[in-house]
Write a protein that holds these residues in place. Structure first.
Motif, mmCIF file in Angstrom:
data_model
loop_
_atom_site.group_PDB
_atom_site.id
_atom_site.type_symbol
_atom_site.label_atom_id
_atom_site.label_comp_id
_atom_site.label_asym_id
_atom_site.label_seq_id
_atom_site.Cartn_x
_atom_site.Cartn_y
_atom_site.Cartn_z
ATOM 1 N N PHE A 93 0.844 -1.191 0.000
ATOM 2 C CA PHE A 93 0.000 0.000 0.000
ATOM 3 C C PHE A 93 0.882 1.246 0.000
ATOM 4 O O PHE A 93 1.824 1.345 0.781
ATOM 5 N N ILE A 94 0.548 2.214 -0.851
ATOM 6 C CA ILE A 94 1.270 3.489 -0.897
ATOM 7 C C ILE A 94 0.235 4.601 -0.984
ATOM 8 O O ILE A 94 -0.706 4.533 -1.779
ATOM 9 N N SER A 95 0.425 5.652 -0.186
ATOM 10 C CA SER A 95 -0.536 6.756 -0.183
ATOM 11 C C SER A 95 0.161 8.039 0.233
ATOM 12 O O SER A 95 1.125 8.033 1.009
ATOM 13 N N ASP A 96 -0.328 9.170 -0.299
ATOM 14 C CA ASP A 96 0.012 10.505 0.196
ATOM 15 C C ASP A 96 1.505 10.827 0.170
ATOM 16 O O ASP A 96 2.026 11.417 1.108
ATOM 17 N N ILE A 97 2.168 10.490 -0.921
ATOM 18 C CA ILE A 97 3.569 10.916 -1.020
ATOM 19 C C ILE A 97 3.689 12.238 -1.779
ATOM 20 O O ILE A 97 4.734 12.868 -1.759
ATOM 21 N N HIS A 98 2.636 12.674 -2.444
ATOM 22 C CA HIS A 98 2.546 14.024 -3.013
ATOM 23 C C HIS A 98 3.776 14.405 -3.853
ATOM 24 O O HIS A 98 4.438 15.400 -3.577
ATOM 25 N N ILE A 99 4.046 13.614 -4.856
ATOM 26 C CA ILE A 99 5.188 13.904 -5.731
ATOM 27 C C ILE A 99 4.946 15.217 -6.458
ATOM 28 O O ILE A 99 3.893 15.429 -7.069
ATOM 29 N N SER A 109 -14.047 -3.077 11.233
ATOM 30 C CA SER A 109 -13.654 -4.378 11.791
ATOM 31 C C SER A 109 -14.881 -5.194 12.194
ATOM 32 O O SER A 109 -14.876 -6.420 12.085
ATOM 33 N N THR A 110 -15.943 -4.525 12.633
ATOM 34 C CA THR A 110 -17.168 -5.245 12.991
ATOM 35 C C THR A 110 -17.881 -5.771 11.752
ATOM 36 O O THR A 110 -18.744 -6.643 11.863
ATOM 37 N N GLU A 111 -17.537 -5.229 10.577
ATOM 38 C CA GLU A 111 -18.106 -5.725 9.317
ATOM 39 C C GLU A 111 -17.347 -6.950 8.798
ATOM 40 O O GLU A 111 -17.697 -7.493 7.757
ATOM 41 N N GLY A 112 -16.306 -7.343 9.518
ATOM 42 C CA GLY A 112 -15.571 -8.541 9.126
ATOM 43 C C GLY A 112 -14.240 -8.287 8.453
ATOM 44 O O GLY A 112 -13.592 -9.236 7.993
ATOM 45 N N PHE A 113 -13.786 -7.042 8.407
ATOM 46 C CA PHE A 113 -12.489 -6.753 7.810
ATOM 47 C C PHE A 113 -11.383 -7.046 8.827
ATOM 48 O O PHE A 113 -11.482 -6.692 9.999
ATOM 49 N N ASP A 114 -10.329 -7.683 8.352
ATOM 50 C CA ASP A 114 -9.199 -8.018 9.217
ATOM 51 C C ASP A 114 -8.230 -6.858 9.368
ATOM 52 O O ASP A 114 -7.480 -6.804 10.354
ATOM 53 N N ALA A 115 -8.223 -5.942 8.402
ATOM 54 C CA ALA A 115 -7.348 -4.770 8.489
ATOM 55 C C ALA A 115 -7.983 -3.637 7.707
ATOM 56 O O ALA A 115 -8.718 -3.847 6.738
ATOM 57 N N VAL A 116 -7.707 -2.420 8.158
ATOM 58 C CA VAL A 116 -8.214 -1.212 7.508
ATOM 59 C C VAL A 116 -7.025 -0.311 7.205
ATOM 60 O O VAL A 116 -6.242 0.008 8.106
ATOM 61 N N VAL A 117 -6.892 0.088 5.942
ATOM 62 C CA VAL A 117 -5.783 0.943 5.517
ATOM 63 C C VAL A 117 -6.354 2.260 5.010
ATOM 64 O O VAL A 117 -7.154 2.273 4.072
ATOM 65 N N LEU A 118 -5.952 3.375 5.636
ATOM 66 C CA LEU A 118 -6.461 4.691 5.285
ATOM 67 C C LEU A 118 -5.307 5.674 5.116
ATOM 68 O O LEU A 118 -4.337 5.627 5.862
ATOM 69 N N GLY A 119 -5.435 6.567 4.157
ATOM 70 C CA GLY A 119 -4.457 7.629 3.973
ATOM 71 C C GLY A 119 -5.071 8.965 4.337
ATOM 72 O O GLY A 119 -5.885 9.074 5.242
ATOM 73 N N HIS A 120 -4.652 10.008 3.627
ATOM 74 C CA HIS A 120 -5.228 11.341 3.651
ATOM 75 C C HIS A 120 -4.826 12.201 4.842
ATOM 76 O O HIS A 120 -4.541 13.389 4.671
ATOM 77 N N CYS A 121 -4.809 11.660 6.048
ATOM 78 C CA CYS A 121 -4.616 12.518 7.225
ATOM 79 C C CYS A 121 -3.146 12.817 7.516
ATOM 80 O O CYS A 121 -2.845 13.625 8.398
ATOM 81 N N HIS A 122 -2.218 12.162 6.802
ATOM 82 C CA HIS A 122 -0.784 12.408 6.975
ATOM 83 C C HIS A 122 -0.320 12.152 8.401
ATOM 84 O O HIS A 122 0.541 12.859 8.922
ATOM 85 N N ASP A 123 -0.883 11.122 9.001
ATOM 86 C CA ASP A 123 -0.498 10.773 10.368
ATOM 87 C C ASP A 123 -0.007 9.337 10.375
ATOM 88 O O ASP A 123 -0.655 8.452 9.815
ATOM 89 N N ASP A 124 1.131 9.099 10.970
ATOM 90 C CA ASP A 124 1.682 7.749 11.071
ATOM 91 C C ASP A 124 1.213 7.150 12.379
ATOM 92 O O ASP A 124 1.807 7.382 13.441
ATOM 93 N N HIS A 125 0.141 6.371 12.298
ATOM 94 C CA HIS A 125 -0.438 5.844 13.530
ATOM 95 C C HIS A 125 -1.054 4.470 13.224
ATOM 96 O O HIS A 125 -1.749 4.306 12.222
#
Length: 214
Positions: A5-11, A192-208
């Motif tokens: 996964f790659i997101s928000d590198i703003h080249i 996660s309650t919908e059955g997803f094992d992982a959630v990957v989100l970008g946009h907020c520019h926060d490493d968390h």
């Protein structure tokens, strides 16, 4: 088989060090059977089909084509800095262009991936602006205006956005970041309650990273 996964590198242009690093990573890490998810804002500004930018980033688009041809699966989720990309990616048969979110399934996991700009449903100003910029009117306007005019508008818009959300954030208002983290965490927990094992989100520019109990 791996999923990257790659997101928000703003080249910003072809001389941006992040651009060279992106090409190196894709070349070395993505092979037959692998999946690459480009989750938006890969470029600081790429709206519609802009011949000069397509030429400037020719190595990137040729590399995507190469990887698709050897059996990699590539998804491009549009962000708020790179959208209306149908014409730009049309020359790469097999690439999956998505508007906001996708579901990735592996033999063992179910993954939810999104650019993340729709997570904060109380950011009414941004949501209205997003709807306007994603409209057919803007798509037609971007294709009708001279490329120089589109780039002028995009450059100034990107600069304003970077002041609010810099690529390398550094110190920020802790209150603002805590609010953002709570919104993104609540969204992830709901997924996660919908059955997803992982959630990957970008946009907020926060490493968390959020860890949920099994």
């Amino acid at each position: 088989m791996k999923v990257v996964f790659i997101s928000d590198i703003h080249i910003t242009d072809a001389t941006d060090p992040f651009y060279g690093a992106l090409l190196t990573m894709i070349e070395s890490e993505i092979g037959s059977g692998d999946r690459l998810v480009l989750a938006g804002d890969i470029f600081d500004f790429l709206v519609g089909y802009q011949p000069s930018l397509v030429e400037q980033y020719r190595s990137f688009f040729e590399l995507l084509r190469k990887k698709v041809n050897v059996g990699a699966e590539i998804y491009y989720i549009e962000g708020n800095h790179d959208f209306h990309l149908e014409s730009t990616l049309r020359s790469i048969p097999g690439i999956h262009l998505e508007k906001s979110e996708i579901e990735i399934r592996t033999p063992l996991h179910r993954l939810y991936v999104a650019h993340g700009d729709l997570v904060d449903r109380q950011d009414y100003g941004y949501l209205a602006l997003r709807t306007f910029f994603r409209s057919p009117f803007i798509r037609l306007t971007a294709s009708a205006l001279p490329e120089r005019a589109v780039n002028w508008i995009g450059t100034r818009s990107s600069r304003a956005s970077q002041l609010k959300n810099p690529r390398n954030p550094g110190p920020r208002s802790e209150g603002r970041m805590e609010r953002t983290r709570k919104i993104f965490r609540d969204f992830s927990e709901a997924k996660s309650t919908e059955g997803f094992d992982a959630v990957v989100l970008g946009h907020c520019h926060d490493d968390h990273t959020f860890t949920f109990r099994e």
